[in-house]
Write a protein that holds these residues in place. Structure first.
Motif, mmCIF file in Angstrom:
data_model
loop_
_atom_site.group_PDB
_atom_site.id
_atom_site.type_symbol
_atom_site.label_atom_id
_atom_site.label_comp_id
_atom_site.label_asym_id
_atom_site.label_seq_id
_atom_site.Cartn_x
_atom_site.Cartn_y
_atom_site.Cartn_z
ATOM 1 N N ARG A 4 26.460 -21.679 1.773
ATOM 2 C CA ARG A 4 26.834 -20.972 0.986
ATOM 3 C C ARG A 4 26.713 -20.969 -0.287
ATOM 4 O O ARG A 4 27.122 -22.241 -0.348
ATOM 5 N N ALA A 6 29.381 -19.653 -3.536
ATOM 6 C CA ALA A 6 30.143 -18.775 -3.976
ATOM 7 C C ALA A 6 29.897 -18.011 -5.094
ATOM 8 O O ALA A 6 28.879 -18.791 -6.275
ATOM 9 N N SER A 12 33.647 -13.856 -11.519
ATOM 10 C CA SER A 12 35.059 -13.394 -11.080
ATOM 11 C C SER A 12 36.192 -12.412 -12.630
ATOM 12 O O SER A 12 35.989 -11.464 -12.918
ATOM 13 N N ARG A 70 40.922 -4.983 -4.922
ATOM 14 C CA ARG A 70 40.231 -4.477 -4.189
ATOM 15 C C ARG A 70 40.943 -2.989 -4.147
ATOM 16 O O ARG A 70 40.237 -2.007 -5.114
ATOM 17 N N ARG A 130 32.413 -5.104 -2.844
ATOM 18 C CA ARG A 130 32.326 -6.932 -2.205
ATOM 19 C C ARG A 130 33.546 -7.253 -1.841
ATOM 20 O O ARG A 130 33.855 -8.322 -0.530
ATOM 21 N N SER A 131 34.459 -6.511 -2.333
ATOM 22 C CA SER A 131 36.419 -7.419 -1.869
ATOM 23 C C SER A 131 36.348 -7.150 -0.546
ATOM 24 O O SER A 131 37.429 -6.804 -0.292
ATOM 25 N N ARG A 133 34.360 -7.241 1.487
ATOM 26 C CA ARG A 133 33.635 -7.833 2.944
ATOM 27 C C ARG A 133 34.921 -8.785 3.669
ATOM 28 O O ARG A 133 35.775 -9.445 2.763
ATOM 29 N N ARG A 135 36.511 -12.255 4.298
ATOM 30 C CA ARG A 135 36.461 -13.761 3.297
ATOM 31 C C ARG A 135 35.826 -14.963 4.688
ATOM 32 O O ARG A 135 36.447 -14.677 5.555
ATOM 33 N N PRO A 136 34.756 -15.563 4.369
ATOM 34 C CA PRO A 136 34.763 -16.786 5.352
ATOM 35 C C PRO A 136 35.686 -17.061 5.798
ATOM 36 O O PRO A 136 36.664 -18.145 4.214
ATOM 37 N N ARG A 137 36.951 -17.437 6.719
ATOM 38 C CA ARG A 137 37.062 -18.702 6.776
ATOM 39 C C ARG A 137 37.212 -20.156 6.824
ATOM 40 O O ARG A 137 35.838 -20.800 6.984
#
Length: 144
Positions: A4, A6, A12, A70, A130-131, A133, A135-137
């Motif tokens: 993945r 990032a 950002s 956000r 995007r904010s 979505r 977040r994957p832990r």
């Protein structure tokens, strides 16, 4: 190993700075258009809308710089969309008590405003999405 990708923190940060700057330019253009910070456009509802937009733009810029992305991007979307809609309505059918801009599509300050608001909209909508979505832990490795 995860494949993945990032977003780099620098990307950002650059986007947040760009969004903040665009918000402040929107505010500045509207301050100039109304005749200064303490001036209020007529009719009064339009003058109040200008002041609300300017305050919202400054707040959005601050939120983005503080990392509250956000809420910052959501407010930035509003800072971009509000004046775009106002421009179309004021130049098209006109607004109640403010009909002097009907058909005035090529006013230089209005065109500059459209360009900045369009850029802000193009930046803020995908970043707000995007904010939103989840977040994957971080996964815990079993250490085999």
């Amino acid at each position: 190993m995860s494949h993945r990708t990032a977003v780099a923190p620098e990307a950002s940060w650059v986007a947040r700075w760009a969004g903040s700057l665009l918000c402040l330019v929107v505010a500045g253009i509207h301050v100039v258009d109304q005749g200064g910070i303490t001036a209020t456009r007529d009719p009064s509802y339009l003058g109040i809308a200008y002041h609300v937009l300017e305050i919202a733009a400054v707040v959005a810029a601050a939120l983005l710089l503080l990392g509250l992305v956000r809420l910052g991007w959501l407010l930035a979307v509003g800072v971009a969309l509000g004046p775009l809609v106002g421009y179309i309505l004021s130049r098209g059918p006109g607004l109640p008590g403010a009909r002097e801009d009907i058909g005035n599509w090529t006013e230089p300050l209005g065109l500059a405003s459209l360009a900045v608001e369009g850029a802000l909209l193009l930046l803020s909508v995908p970043l707000f999405a995007r904010s939103m979505r989840p977040r994957p832990r971080a996964s815990v490795s079993s250490g085999d």
